[in-house]
Design a protein around this motif. Structure first.
Motif, mmCIF file in Angstrom:
data_model
loop_
_atom_site.group_PDB
_atom_site.id
_atom_site.type_symbol
_atom_site.label_atom_id
_atom_site.label_comp_id
_atom_site.label_asym_id
_atom_site.label_seq_id
_atom_site.Cartn_x
_atom_site.Cartn_y
_atom_site.Cartn_z
ATOM 1 N N UNK A 150 -8.179 -43.785 2.678
ATOM 2 C CA UNK A 150 -7.739 -43.682 1.284
ATOM 3 C C UNK A 150 -6.450 -44.468 1.097
ATOM 4 N N UNK A 151 -6.349 -45.183 -0.015
ATOM 5 C CA UNK A 151 -5.191 -46.032 -0.259
ATOM 6 C C UNK A 151 -4.247 -45.417 -1.269
ATOM 7 N N UNK A 191 -0.885 -47.178 2.919
ATOM 8 C CA UNK A 191 0.126 -47.090 1.860
ATOM 9 C C UNK A 191 0.724 -48.466 1.588
ATOM 10 N N UNK A 192 0.787 -48.806 0.314
ATOM 11 C CA UNK A 192 1.459 -50.031 -0.109
ATOM 12 C C UNK A 192 2.660 -49.642 -0.966
ATOM 13 N N UNK A 193 3.838 -50.126 -0.592
ATOM 14 C CA UNK A 193 5.062 -49.911 -1.362
ATOM 15 C C UNK A 193 5.614 -51.270 -1.753
ATOM 16 N N UNK A 194 5.759 -51.520 -3.041
ATOM 17 C CA UNK A 194 6.152 -52.843 -3.527
ATOM 18 C C UNK A 194 7.377 -52.741 -4.427
ATOM 19 N N UNK A 195 8.131 -53.826 -4.479
ATOM 20 C CA UNK A 195 9.205 -53.955 -5.458
ATOM 21 C C UNK A 195 8.584 -54.213 -6.821
ATOM 22 N N UNK A 196 9.035 -53.478 -7.823
ATOM 23 C CA UNK A 196 8.523 -53.714 -9.164
ATOM 24 C C UNK A 196 9.552 -54.450 -10.011
ATOM 25 N N UNK A 197 9.150 -54.855 -11.188
ATOM 26 C CA UNK A 197 9.978 -55.598 -12.139
ATOM 27 C C UNK A 197 11.381 -55.005 -12.254
#
Length: 426
Positions: free
Chosen positions: A97-98, A185-191
C-alpha cells in the motif's frame, strides 16, 4: 534590505523569484476533474493541471534501519525542481500500500518533507552543486542569508532542524517510521517549501520591511539568528505576497499546493512495488488540510488521516484567524460548504484526530465538525479525541497507522476499525 537600500536600488526585485513562469502555466493549464464535486472544488481553488506522464529521476539510494530510502527529483511545469524521498521496507515481497506523507506548515519553509525522513549520517548531504535541502536550483530556489555560500553562490542552511521533529512529531521521522510499518511512503516538498521555495535574495520590498523589523527585535533581545531562521521569517511575510499573486492569476495557495500534491500522487502510483489500488495519505496540521483537499480531488485516494486540522469556519471568527496560514483561508471556499465538507466530497475513508488542548482550534469548533462528519458520512468517518495540544504524538501515529493498515487492505478484505470509545465523542 533597509529603506535606504531600497531607495538606492534602480529596479524593484521580483516578488516571484524562481516562479516567473507560474502565471503563464496557470493561464494555460486547468485541472480536469473526475466528478462534479471535484470540478467545483478545483475551480474554486484554481488548481492547475498536472504535467502528464511526469518523469522522475533517482538521485541516491541507501538502506538503513530496515528500510530503503531513495531521493527522487522531478520537474513540474513551473518553478524549481521538486525533491522527494521514497521510503519502503527492505526486502518487501509483493506490491505494498502506498502513502503520501504530507509535511506540515510549521512556520518553517526552508525545509519541507525532509523533516519526515530519517537518513544515516553522511547520506544525502549536499555537494557543491546543490542546495542543502536536496534541490539543485541555486538561482530560482536559493535562500537568502548573509553567511558565506558555496561555490555556486547558494547559502547553506545546514541540516533540517530536529527540534521540529521532536516538538511536533514526538521525535519520529514519520515517513521512515510508516515504511517500517509496511507501507511504501513518498514524502515530497510542496509549493513554497524546501526545494520548491521561492528565491528571496534579494528580498521583495514589502518582505524586506517585515524582515528588517524581525531582525531588529532579534538584535534587541540578543538573539543570534541563523540563515534558516532569517529565511523562515522572510517566507512567512512573503506568503501574503504569494497569496496575492495567486488571486491575481486565478489560483490560490491551496490550489497550487494541491497541484504539487496531485503530481506527487501520480509519481507514487507509478513507483515500483506500489499497489496503485491501495493509495492513501496522512498529514498533521497543514499536512492534514492537504490530505483533505487531495482526497476530495483524486479518486486514487482510498483512505487518509487528518491530524489537528479540523474545525468549522465559523469557529475561527473572531479570535483564531491569525493562527492559520493561507492553506486554510481560500477565497470562495465557504460557498461550497464548511471545512469538514471537504471530506464529505471525497469517496475515501477518513480518520480525523482532534487535540482537545490544541491552541490553534477552539474545542467547540472541533466538536461541531465531528458531529457534521458523523451525520454526513457515518460509514466512512472515524473521529478520535486526544488530550493533546497541536502535536502528532507517537500514540496518535500508532492509531493512524493501524487505521491505514485496515482501510488499505485488498478490497475484498477492507474493514474500518472500531474507534476507541474512550477517545470518541458522541
Amino acid at each position: 534590505m533597509t529603506a535606504v537600500d531600497m531607495a538606492a536600488s534602480p529596479t524593484r526585485p521580483s516578488a516571484l523569484a524562481g516562479y516567473e513562469d507560474w502565471p503563464a502555466y496557470v493561464a494555460r493549464n486547468r485541472l480536469t476533474a473526475h466528478s462534479e464535486d471535484a470540478r467545483q472544488l478545483a475551480d474554486t481553488l484554481g488548481v492547475p493541471a498536472v504535467t502528464p506522464d511526469l518523469e522522475y529521476a533517482v538521485q541516491s539510494e541507501s538502506e538503513h534501519d530496515g528500510v530503503i530510502t531513495s531521493r527522487l527529483q522531478w520537474q513540474l511545469g513551473f518553478g524549481p525542481r521538486t525533491s522527494a524521498w521514497f521510503v519502503r521496507p527492505a526486502g518487501a515481497a509483493g506490491p505494498l500500500p502506498g502513502l503520501l506523507a504530507l509535511h506540515c506548515h510549521g512556520g518553517i519553509k526552508a525545509y519541507g518533507a525532509k523533516r519526515l525522513v530519517s537518513l544515516p549520517d553522511g547520506v544525502d548531504r549536499p555537494d557543491s552543486g546543490e542546495n542543502p535541502d536536496g534541490g539543485d536550483n541555486p538561482d530560482g530556489g536559493a535562500p537568502l542569508g548573509e553567511r558565506p555560500g558555496n561555490a555556486n553562490g547558494s547559502v547553506s542552511l545546514g541540516l533540517p532542524p530536529l527540534d521540529v521533529r521532536a516538538k511536533l512529531y514526538g521525535g519520529r521521522a514519520l515517513a521512515t517510521w510508516l515504511a517500517q510499518q509496511g507501507f511504501a511512503v513518498l514524502a515530497h516538498d510542496t509549493f513554497m517549501w524546501g526545494s520548491r521555495r521561492f528565491g528571496l535574495d534579494p528580498l521583495p520590498w514589502r518582505t524586506a520591511k517585515a524582515v528588517s523589523g524581525q531582525e531588529a527585535l532579534w538584535r534587541e533581545a540578543g538573539v543570534e539568528f541563523s540563515a534558516a531562521e532569517r529565511f523562515n521569517a522572510a517566507a512567512a511575510a512573503h506568503e501574503e505576497t504569494v497569496a496575492k499573486a495567486a488571486t491575481l492569476i486565478g489560483t490560490s495557495v491551496t490550489g497550487t499546493v494541491a497541484h504539487d500534491d496531485l503530481a506527487a500522487l501520480g509519481v507514487l502510483a507509478s513507483l515500483p512495488g506500489v499497489d496503485m489500488d491501495r493509495l492513501g495519505c496522512v498529514g498533521f496540521s497543514g499536512g492534514g488540510g492537504r490530505a483533505m483537499v487531495l482526497g476530495a480531488l483524486s479518486p486514487l485516494i482510498r483512505s487518509y488521516v487528518v491530524t489537528c486540522m479540523m474545525t468549522t469556519f465559523g469557529s475561527l471568527l473572531p479570535s483564531y484567524l491569525d493562527a492559520h496560514s493561507w492553506l486554510l483561508h481560500t477565497p470562495g471556499l465557504a460557498k461550497l460548504g464548511d471545512w469538514p465538507d471537504l471530506s464529505v466530497r471525497s469517496s475515501a475513508t477518513v480518520l480525523v484526530q482532534y487535540g482537545l488542548a490544541d491552541q490553534l482550534f477552539p474545542e467547540q469548533g472541533m466538536r461541531d465538525a465531528h458531529h457534521h462528519l458523523m451525520e454526513n458520512m457515518p460509514a466512512r468517518y472515524t473521529g478520535s479525541f486526544w488530550q493533546e495540544p497541536h502535536v502528532f504524538t507517537p500514540a496518535m501515529q500508532d492509531e493512524a497507522a493501524s487505521f491505514l493498515t485496515a482501510t488499505l487492505q485488498p478490497r475484498q478484505l477492507t474493514s474500518t476499525p472500531t474507534p476507541d470509545s474512550t477517545r470518541t465523542y458522541q
